[in-house]
Write an enzyme that holds these catalytic residues in place. Structure first.
Site, PDB file in Angstrom:
ATOM      1  N   ARG A  44       0.920  -0.886   0.062  1.00 24.69           N
ATOM      2  CA  ARG A  44       0.146   0.108   0.060  1.00 24.69           C
ATOM      3  C   ARG A  44       0.629   1.226   0.002  1.00 24.69           C
ATOM      4  NH1 ARG A  44      -2.449   3.484   4.121  1.00 24.69           N
ATOM      5  NH2 ARG A  44      -3.903   4.376   3.621  1.00 24.69           N
ATOM      6  N   SER A 116     -12.373  -2.163   0.936  1.00 18.29           N
ATOM      7  CA  SER A 116     -12.658  -1.958   2.225  1.00 18.29           C
ATOM      8  C   SER A 116     -14.180  -1.414   1.871  1.00 18.29           C
ATOM      9  CB  SER A 116     -11.563  -1.242   2.841  1.00 18.29           C
ATOM     10  OG  SER A 116     -10.499  -1.002   2.352  1.00 18.29           O
ATOM     11  N   LYS A 145      -3.531   6.145   8.789  1.00 14.75           N
ATOM     12  CA  LYS A 145      -4.545   6.443   7.774  1.00 14.75           C
ATOM     13  C   LYS A 145      -5.101   7.317   7.808  1.00 14.75           C
ATOM     14  CE  LYS A 145      -8.641   4.233   4.784  1.00 14.75           C
ATOM     15  NZ  LYS A 145      -8.207   5.298   3.590  1.00 14.75           N
TER      16      LYS A 145
HETATM   17  N1  3NM Z   1      -7.532   1.470   6.193  1.00 18.02           N
HETATM   18  P1  3NM Z   1      -2.638   0.346  11.980  1.00 18.02           P
HETATM   19  S1  3NM Z   1      -7.202   2.250   8.895  1.00 18.02           S
HETATM   20  C1  3NM Z   1      -4.747   0.530   5.568  1.00 18.02           C
HETATM   21  O1  3NM Z   1      -9.880   1.391   8.312  1.00 18.02           O
HETATM   22  C2  3NM Z   1      -5.792   1.371   6.948  1.00 18.02           C
HETATM   23  O2  3NM Z   1      -9.733   0.884   5.742  1.00 18.02           O
HETATM   24  C3  3NM Z   1      -8.118   1.303   7.244  1.00 18.02           C
HETATM   25  O3  3NM Z   1      -3.198   1.281  10.239  1.00 18.02           O
HETATM   26  C4  3NM Z   1      -9.711   0.924   6.916  1.00 18.02           C
HETATM   27  O4  3NM Z   1      -2.412  -1.218  12.077  1.00 18.02           O
HETATM   28  C5  3NM Z   1      -6.214   1.873   7.832  1.00 18.02           C
HETATM   29  O5  3NM Z   1      -1.743   1.011  12.119  1.00 18.02           O
HETATM   30  C6  3NM Z   1      -4.832   1.838   8.923  1.00 18.02           C
HETATM   31  O6  3NM Z   1      -3.998   1.056  12.335  1.00 18.02           O
HETATM   32  C7  3NM Z   1      -4.157   0.565   9.354  1.00 18.02           C
END
Ligand code: 3NM
Length: 219
Positions: A44, A116, A145
């Site tokens: 990503r 998603s 994010k």
């Molecule tokens: N997508 P971390 S949250 C890439 O809610 C991504 O769809 C999300 O990173 C969604 O594990 C997210 O560091 C970030 O919190 C996840």
């Protein structure tokens, strides 16, 4: 059969791009995560200083070669052209990315398609256009994010697992070792993480800890 294979691959799903690697070598993090037992990897490449063009292509190929070595599916986030150019195992798209049904048409029936989602309606739509799995999140607040939508908690995991028992589900957003158990118990097939592995002092150790916790709950 395909469903079972996908559910197994979702168990510990590592998502990363070079902007998530801090001062460490991004490829070294990917390899450490693979050694630690991740079951799927998603490239990503988003945010400031994200690679583009030939640099992105080169990095993607190196990640793919490592994933092949460890027999772990290699998925590309939101870049169908790149996924097709290097013959990745699948594509993952968000709600704001290219429409999932057009992505499915472009990648054909064999490559995995992940979408998603944030509610039952989006899961229903993803299912109807032939998504192989859905991401649900953000489960908890995340600083990875910046444009993440509202936190959904494990309640949504339970709701979706009950309403769509066959749909493979991976939870994402702010997930740590401490919260992994409750997410699996809520009905997710696995957890997707960025910082829990990429920002760990020892990414291999972090991945291995997560892997042991998840496998002990799912075996
Ligand atoms: N997508 P971390 S949250 C890439 O809610 C991504 O769809 C999300 O990173 C969604 O594990 C997210 O560091 C970030 O919190 C996840």
């Amino acid at each position: 059969m395909r469903n079972m294979e996908i559910k197994k691959a979702l168990r510990l799903y590592f998502v990363m791009g070079t902007p998530n690697s801090g001062s460490q070598d991004p490829l070294a993090i990917v390899e450490a995560a693979l050694r630690g037992g991740i079951t799927c990897f998603q490239l990503r490449e988003k945010g400031s200083n994200a690679l583009e063009g030939d640099a992105l292509l080169g990095f993607a190929k190196k990640c793919q070669a490592l994933c092949r070595l460890y027999r772990v599916p290699f998925i590309i986030n939101d870049d169908v052209d790149l996924a097709l150019a290097i013959n990745a195992d699948g594509v993952h798209v968000g709600q704001d990315d290219e429409q999932a049904d057009s992505v499915r048409q472009r990648i054909g029936p064999d490559k995995w398609l992940g979408v998603s989602t944030h509610n039952a309606q989006e899961v229903q739509l993803a299912q109807s256009i032939g998504a192989d799995y859905v991401g649900l999140g953000p489960i908890y607040p995340t600083s990875t994010k910046l444009d993440a939508s509202a936190v959904v908690g494990t309640t949504l995991v339970k709701e979706i697992h009950t309403a769509f028992p066959d749909m493979p589900i991976v939870a994402i957003g702010g997930i740590t070792l401490a919260t992994t158990g409750s997410i699996i118990q809520a009905g997710a097939d696995g957890v997707a993480v960025v910082s829990a592995i990429a920002s760990a002092k020892d990414p291999q150790y972090a991945a291995n800890d997560l892997s042991k916790t998840i496998h002990s709950l799912l075996e």
